[in-house]
Design an enzyme around this catalytic site. Structure first.
Site, PDB file in Angstrom:
ATOM      1  CE  LYS A  71      -8.743  -7.439  -1.410  1.00  0.00           C
ATOM      2  NZ  LYS A  71      -9.079  -6.029  -1.158  1.00  0.00           N
TER       3      LYS A  71
ATOM      4  CG  PHE B 118      -0.294  -3.225   4.154  1.00  0.00           C
ATOM      5  CD1 PHE B 118      -0.615  -2.112   4.911  1.00  0.00           C
ATOM      6  CD2 PHE B 118       0.885  -3.899   4.442  1.00  0.00           C
ATOM      7  CE1 PHE B 118       0.224  -1.666   5.921  1.00  0.00           C
ATOM      8  CE2 PHE B 118       1.733  -3.468   5.448  1.00  0.00           C
ATOM      9  CZ  PHE B 118       1.404  -2.348   6.188  1.00  0.00           C
ATOM     10  CG  ASP B 119      -7.505  -3.155   0.668  1.00  0.00           C
ATOM     11  OD1 ASP B 119      -7.672  -3.950  -0.270  1.00  0.00           O
ATOM     12  OD2 ASP B 119      -7.998  -2.018   0.711  1.00  0.00           O
ATOM     13  CE  LYS B 120      -3.991  -1.342  -6.054  1.00  0.00           C
ATOM     14  NZ  LYS B 120      -4.222   0.073  -6.404  1.00  0.00           N
TER      15      LYS B 120
END
Length: 669
Positions: free
Chosen positions: A543, A357-359
């Site tokens: 990422k 997940f991206d935060k």
């Protein structure tokens, strides 16, 4: 995420597959009616053979009628396929029926065509249920809109709406265009687009003069509305920001329809299997035609057996087993506000072992707020916040907006000198000139690594304290003087902890959070919501490396983000999942799966649906291959004739289709 060529896929599909969507004198029901007439004439003809005094030619004429009605669409498909330079199941069935007629077995040939046509008519009817579920998306769009020109109102077709037009939406009516609310407050039912069950409150936007065709100026969800959604009890005035052909609904319909053009891994496997299987069957049938030369039987008996094997080995159920499940799964997902772009992501989603997940904006609200301003030594809070506000006013970063909003609430902004020469230092912070001096705002790495300046111990301790408690903290320095620290916090989404727990319950082994925030902030958020791995301090390119690393560790990894900044990482993942895709064109284009609502709750549903789809696809393959494995030897050794072979053959086809349709009723828990 593999690259696909929709046009090539479409051409391939049209060349090699038929969906039997026939029209005729009775419209879409013609094939079914012809099939029923074939059955009636066959049944009457067969019964008359037992009646005394009825000439044989009467039954023969009725069998010919049964051949015509049962074989009309079969022959039509066969001829169309042969003209294109190929042959399919229709051709094989027609060949078997002609063979039965040559042998004088008119009743058996008519039975074959009747059962085959009935099976295909019912298959068409069943698959149409799934297609209609998708086509229903197009029906939710209104056909006209009320446009305000000065003091006048005029009803126009939605196709004539232009960007910038002002549309009047009356209570309890459908919204006719994607736009921003400029007047009125109301609750809007967005279920047709996002699947949200609860209406969403909408408010007028503060600055309606912005160019909303640019991604950076897109309005927030409380100001934005979508074509096809339903207004509540108050009148709204909406400024159109997209033409009808480019609306979220139009794009959604287009993308969903394109899902039939992409093939899942299982379908690709079955296509390859059929490529070798069908020629092998034809070779076998060729040998069986001459079995009378080897064994003690007549040519007619050998010919009959060959025709029976031809029917038994036609991979009809196999051909439809995967497409029917994919179509039903995609249709069910679309109804719940989840866009699945074809069979490949639908199958891949069910095999995930890890979710990254991206935060910001995904696991958190994406709306950070200024929580603390800690001045250093003789600096006042006002001086610290004023310097930070002057610099951050120049930035379009989400954190900058939070700093400006928080500082304005505390000290106001009536008499602040403007800063200039803003420079973004990727992954570190920003620099600008203010009142003749350089002002830096950033993390510890900005000073100690980029500027080679040691952060005072007292300031470093404060920084550690704030970050340990989950704040994103930034040090502010003007010239050679440290002014202090400003801290912001982006709170976890409501329900995020519950969703993460549900994902673990359904078998996701690792849930990883990727963020540009420092590791302490990442660990704090991860601990609060139950994340298994928290990787902080990542630049956008980091990422991508993180996803590559995860793919080496785990068999299948999905990347969940907003589809904009996370697009490169999504491309490297097994499946890219975008949240809140209804608000972003980029998200709709880049993701394999798009959660139209800005909600994590749809993620467990999508994964559960995928797993159910994979289970049904496996069941369908076992049924189709199992029936074929039984029928081929059964017809070779004369245990089963043509009539029973086609009955079992078409029965298995209907079983796999109706099994796939169960996905349309999959429950959202």
């Amino acid at each position: 995420m593999g690259d696909t060529n929709p046009k090539a896929e479409e051409d391939h599909q049209h060349d090699n597959e038929h969906n039997h969507e026939h029209g005729g004198i009775f419209g879409a029901k013609t094939e079914l009616i012809f099939s029923i007439l074939s059955g009636i004439t066959l049944g009457v003809g067969f019964l008359l053979t037992f009646a005394d005094g009825i000439p044989d030619w009467v039954s023969f004429a009725l069998y010919l009628c049964a051949y015509f009605f049962g074989g009309y669409f079969t022959a039509k498909e066969a001829i169309e396929t042969v003209v294109k330079g190929g042959f399919e199941i229709d051709f094989l069935m027609l060949l078997a029926a002609i063979g039965a007629a040559i042998l004088g077995e008119w009743a058996e040939g008519a039975l074959l065509l009747f059962l085959f046509s009935l099976g295909h008519a019912l298959e068409h009817y069943a698959l149409n249920k799934a297609r209609k579920s998708i086509a229903a998306l197009a029906d939710i769009a209104p056909k006209t809109a009320i446009v305000r020109k000065g003091n006048e109102q005029k009803e126009v077709p939605v196709e004539e709406l232009q960007i910038g037009d002002i549309v009047i939406v009356k209570p309890n009516s459908k919204i006719s265009a994607d736009g921003v609310v400029i007047k009125g407050n109301s609750s809007v039912n967005q279920a047709p687009i996002t699947g949200e069950s609860v209406p969403v409150d909408k408010y007028p936007i503060e600055d309606a003069s912005l160019d909303f065709t640019k991604e950076k100026n897109l309005p927030s969800s409380e100001n934005r509305v979508f074509s096809g959604t339903i207004n509540g009890s108050n009148v709204l005035e909406i400024k159109v920001i997209k033409e009808a052909k480019d609306s979220t609904l139009a794009r959604l319909i287009k993308l969903v329809n394109e899902t039939e053009e992409t093939k899942s891994p299982t379908q690709q496997f079955t296509d390859k299997f059929e490529k070798y299987f069908v020629p092998s069957v034809l070779v076998l049938v060729g040998f069986l035609l001459f079995a009378f030369l080897v064994i003690d039987e007549t040519f007619s008996e050998s010919f009959y057996r060959a025709m029976a094997v031809l029917v038994a080995a036609s991979p009809c159920a196999l051909a439809i087993s995967t497409p029917s499940a994919v179509l039903s799964g995609v249709a069910r997902a679309a109804r719940a506000g989840v866009l699945v772009k074809g069979g490949s992501p639908l199958e891949s989603l069910g095999g995930l072992t890890a979710l990254a997940f991206d935060k910001t904006g995904t696991l958190t609200e994406g709306k950070p707020k200024l929580t603390e301003a800690v001045p250093f030594q003789k600096t006042s809070s006002e001086e610290l916040l004023t310097a930070a506000m002057a610099v951050e006013k120049l930035s379009d970063h989400p954190l900058a907006a939070a700093v400006v909003a928080g500082a304005t609430d505390r000290v106001g902004d009536s008499q602040i000198d403007e800063a200039s020469e803003l420079q973004a230092i990727t992954g570190r912070g920003v620099k600008a000139n203010w009142n003749g001096e350089d002002v830096y705002i950033g993390n510890k790495g900005l000073y100690e690594e980029d500027l080679s300046v040691q952060v005072p111990e007292e300031l470093a301790n404060t920084l550690d304290r704030l970050e340990t408690s989950g704040n994103t903290a930034m040090i502010v320095r003007k010239g050679s003087t440290f002014l202090g620290i400003i801290a912001l916090m982006d709170t976890p989404r409501q329900g995020a902890k519950n969703v993460i727990a549900r994902l673990k319950d359904i078998g996701i082994k690792r849930v990883i959070m990727l963020t540009g925030d420092n590791q302490r902030v990442a660990d704090s958020v991860a601990k609060e919501i139950g994340i298994t791995d928290a990787w902080g301090g990542l630049l956008p390119e980091d990422k991508v490396d993180a996803i590559n690393k995860l793919r080496q560790q785990e068999s299948q990894v999905a990347m969940v983000g907003d589809g904009v900044n996370d697009a490169p990482a999504m491309t490297k993942s097994t499946v890219g999942i975008a949240m809140g895709a209804a608000g972003s064109d980029v998200a709709l284009e880049t993701a394999d799966i798009a959660l139209m609502a800005d909600s994590l709750d749809d993620l467990p549903f999508a994964i559960g649906l995928s797993r159910k789809s994979k289970k049904i696809i496996r069941e369908n393959l076992w049924v189709s291959l199992g029936v074929t494995a039984f029928l081929i030897p059964a017809t070779i050794f004369n245990f089963v004739g043509i009539g029973l072979a086609v009955l079992v053959h078409e029965g298995s086809t209907l079983v796999v289709v109706f099994n796939a349709l169960r996905l349309l009723g999959y429950k959202k828990t």
